[in-house]
Design an enzyme around this catalytic site. Structure first.
Site, PDB file in Angstrom:
ATOM      1  N   ASP A  32       0.841  -1.200   0.000  1.00  0.00           N
ATOM      2  CA  ASP A  32       0.000   0.000   0.000  1.00  0.00           C
ATOM      3  C   ASP A  32       0.876   1.250   0.000  1.00  0.00           C
ATOM      4  OD1 ASP A  32      -2.088  -1.775   0.368  1.00  0.00           O
ATOM      5  OD2 ASP A  32      -2.125  -1.509   2.546  1.00  0.00           O
TER       6      ASP A  32
HETATM    7  N1  URA Z   1      -1.088  -6.023   3.875  1.00  0.00           N
HETATM    8  C1  URA Z   1      -1.597  -4.765   3.907  1.00  0.00           C
HETATM    9  O1  URA Z   1      -2.622  -4.521   4.510  1.00  0.00           O
HETATM   10  N2  URA Z   1      -0.930  -3.814   3.241  1.00  0.00           N
HETATM   11  C2  URA Z   1       0.218  -4.015   2.571  1.00  0.00           C
HETATM   12  O2  URA Z   1       0.776  -3.081   1.998  1.00  0.00           O
HETATM   13  C3  URA Z   1       0.731  -5.325   2.574  1.00  0.00           C
HETATM   14  C4  URA Z   1       0.061  -6.305   3.233  1.00  0.00           C
END
Ligand code: URA
Length: 241
Positions: free
Chosen positions: A106
């Site tokens: 993310d």
């Molecule tokens: N899980 C999440 O919630 N975000 C990420 O970026 C990676 C794994």
């Protein structure tokens, strides 16, 4: 493989910048199949033609693999209309390689991100069938406890009915934990912790398979992976390719 300009091939190999390479080639330091080649625009196939610089053969690698310490605030994509991407962070000499991120983090997650131009490798790392463990450091609101550990181990069902594979939760301190998952569902770790009433305040990926993030890289730093690193990610599967 398709034919490409000599200066582009050498720049993709990381020999020097495209501008510097024009000078290097024109000065007669480069040979192609044993003949001095002074034309940067000469087209060739690096898998067929033997290229030497100062008499030393250059090894052409079609597929390249890197790790990046993805910083906060950039998106895991190859292009985006308005936001900075991880590809924008690459040094100029790596921008022509056709690299793309393996899976995604993310925008507000930092840490280990693999980049490659090998679609098959990427597919095998991402596929849940490969069971590559992804480990995250999370700082959360609230205090994770033994009941959370057991719920993760049993396999969580999220609010929207999404069923998660069994995962590991290790408690580090009051509001810090390590989470290890073998899948990469949308916002998975955030949603898993939120489903236990522990919303994530900070998330950082520390490892994929047996390959750990090189903490010396710093935010946005990148380094090339060697065969040993690739075997750490995929185990013997990498060797069987
Ligand atoms: N899980 C999440 O919630 N975000 C990420 O970026 C990676 C794994």
């Amino acid at each position: 493989m398709a034919q490409n300009r000599l200066d582009k091939v050498l720049s993709d190999l990381g020999v020097a910048s495209r501008k510097e390479l024009k000078e290097i080639i024109r000065s007669g330091r480069v040979t192609v199949d044993g003949q001095v080649e002074k034309r940067p625009e000469r087209r060739l196939d690096p898998e067929q033609n033997r290229i030497c610089l100062d008499g030393k053969a250059l090894e052409y690698r079609r597929y390249r693999y890197f790790m990046m310490d993805k910083p906060l605030g950039v998106v895991t994509a190859t292009e985006d209309a308005g936001q900075k991407t991880v590809i924008d962070l690459l040094p100029e000499d790596l921008k022509g390689l056709g690299l793309f991120p393996v899976g995604r983090l993310d925008k507000d997650t930092s840490g280990l991100l693999l980049l490659t131009n090998d679609g098959d490798f990427a597919h095998r790392v991402i596929s849940p069938k490969s069971c590559v463990e992804k480990r995250y450091y999370a700082r959360v609101e609230g205090k994770p406890d033994g009941s959370d550990v057991l719920a993760f181990r049993a396999g969580l069902t999220l609010g929207d009915g999404t069923v998660c594979q069994p995962a590991a939760l290790e408690i580090l301190g009051e509001s810090e934990c390590l989470v290890t998952v073998t899948e990469g569902k949308y916002h998975q770790v955030r949603r898993m912790l939120a489903s236990r009433g522990k919303p994530v305040r900070e998330l950082r990926r520390l490892s994929e398979g047996g390959l750990s993030l090189d903490e010396n890289l710093g935010p946005g730093g990148i380094r090339e992976l060697d065969d040993g690193d690739l075997c750490r990610v995929l185990g013997k599967d990498h060797l069987e390719k």
